[in-house]
Scaffold this motif. Sequence first.
Motif, PDB file in Angstrom:
ATOM      1  N   PRO A  73      26.960  47.933 -12.629  1.00  0.00           N
ATOM      2  CA  PRO A  73      26.684  46.755 -11.797  1.00  0.00           C
ATOM      3  C   PRO A  73      27.308  45.483 -12.381  1.00  0.00           C
ATOM      4  N   LEU A  74      27.964  44.717 -11.516  1.00  0.00           N
ATOM      5  CA  LEU A  74      28.501  43.409 -11.882  1.00  0.00           C
ATOM      6  C   LEU A  74      27.777  42.333 -11.081  1.00  0.00           C
ATOM      7  N   CYS A  75      27.451  41.228 -11.752  1.00  0.00           N
ATOM      8  CA  CYS A  75      26.753  40.114 -11.103  1.00  0.00           C
ATOM      9  C   CYS A  75      27.519  38.825 -11.351  1.00  0.00           C
ATOM     10  N   LYS A  76      27.408  37.897 -10.402  1.00  0.00           N
ATOM     11  CA  LYS A  76      28.008  36.574 -10.570  1.00  0.00           C
ATOM     12  C   LYS A  76      26.907  35.521 -10.560  1.00  0.00           C
ATOM     13  N   VAL A  77      27.045  34.531 -11.467  1.00  0.00           N
ATOM     14  CA  VAL A  77      26.103  33.412 -11.514  1.00  0.00           C
ATOM     15  C   VAL A  77      26.893  32.107 -11.504  1.00  0.00           C
ATOM     16  N   ASP A  78      26.220  31.020 -11.130  1.00  0.00           N
ATOM     17  CA  ASP A  78      26.892  29.716 -11.103  1.00  0.00           C
ATOM     18  C   ASP A  78      27.333  29.300 -12.502  1.00  0.00           C
ATOM     19  N   HIS A  79      26.490  29.555 -13.494  1.00  0.00           N
ATOM     20  CA  HIS A  79      26.813  29.218 -14.879  1.00  0.00           C
ATOM     21  C   HIS A  79      26.189  30.267 -15.786  1.00  0.00           C
ATOM     22  N   ILE A  80      26.893  30.610 -16.856  1.00  0.00           N
ATOM     23  CA  ILE A  80      26.390  31.622 -17.787  1.00  0.00           C
ATOM     24  C   ILE A  80      25.032  31.222 -18.350  1.00  0.00           C
ATOM     25  N   LYS A  81      24.796  29.914 -18.510  1.00  0.00           N
ATOM     26  CA  LYS A  81      23.493  29.469 -19.027  1.00  0.00           C
ATOM     27  C   LYS A  81      22.354  29.859 -18.079  1.00  0.00           C
ATOM     28  N   ASP A  82      22.639  29.932 -16.771  1.00  0.00           N
ATOM     29  CA  ASP A  82      21.625  30.399 -15.820  1.00  0.00           C
ATOM     30  C   ASP A  82      21.181  31.812 -16.181  1.00  0.00           C
ATOM     31  N   ALA A  83      22.155  32.650 -16.544  1.00  0.00           N
ATOM     32  CA  ALA A  83      21.856  34.032 -16.933  1.00  0.00           C
ATOM     33  C   ALA A  83      21.096  34.066 -18.258  1.00  0.00           C
ATOM     34  N   VAL A  84      21.491  33.210 -19.205  1.00  0.00           N
ATOM     35  CA  VAL A  84      20.815  33.163 -20.505  1.00  0.00           C
ATOM     36  C   VAL A  84      19.337  32.845 -20.323  1.00  0.00           C
ATOM     37  N   PHE A  85      19.052  31.793 -19.559  1.00  0.00           N
ATOM     38  CA  PHE A  85      17.663  31.367 -19.365  1.00  0.00           C
ATOM     39  C   PHE A  85      16.844  32.441 -18.646  1.00  0.00           C
ATOM     40  N   PHE A  86      17.454  33.111 -17.670  1.00  0.00           N
ATOM     41  CA  PHE A  86      16.707  34.145 -16.953  1.00  0.00           C
ATOM     42  C   PHE A  86      16.445  35.347 -17.855  1.00  0.00           C
TER      43      PHE A  86
END
Length: 244
Positions: A151-164
């Motif tokens: 699975p590949l996902c896209k986020v607005d900013h990598i920090k969004d992924a870090v926090f989640f």
Amino acid sequence: MQEQTQIFGIRAIIEAINSSETIDKVFLQKGLSGDLFSELESLLNKKSVNKSYVPVEKLNRLTNKNHQGAVAQISPIAFHDMETLVNSVMESGKTPMFLLLDQLSDVRNFGAIIRTAECTGVDGIIVQKKGGAPVNGDTIKTSAGAVFKIPLCKVDHIKDAVFFMQASGIKVIAATEKTNDTLYDVSFTEPCAIIMGSEGRGINPSTLKVVDAKAKLPLLGEIESLNVSVACGAFLYEAVRQRR
């Protein structure tokens, strides 16, 4: 092999975006103007679609059709929703391992990393919507088809992924030379996400400030860095070694 699909023409690209096609990148002719072109630009900004302004010669090389100053590339894969994926993996009972890629620009590095990630049991790869390498024919070829298996996902900013990730109980580990700890000093046995930085710049400094741990590879020769896909392989296989 499934190749990337092209769309050309301003109106056609607008319709594709509005119909929720997975647009990987849009190439726009430098210096072009007009109401319809402005409408496309506004839509690209609103939807955070990766775009690049290029000379008309570049567009002519991409297609010999009447492109009207705009050519879009549709991703050959469907991207997953990050939050849904993370929650699903956490609920499965396994110890998750995710990979976060901070704006890698080289499609072959991207493909090689996807291949290694699939071989090491990574549960998902998260990339940023803007600034990173696209999923195109070269990516698919270098990944040996692994792009269709992980699975590949896209986020607005990598920090969004870090926090989640952190809010979900997942430790975020940055692969960076800006630390005294090597990857052998860090535990990968708990739920974790590894961040790899871009080829030239590494991990964004603002992202480095919020990670849970940092680790580097010991370099015994005179060259000061490894290719990012090779470094990523070393990190992932150290995680595999610790978990066995």
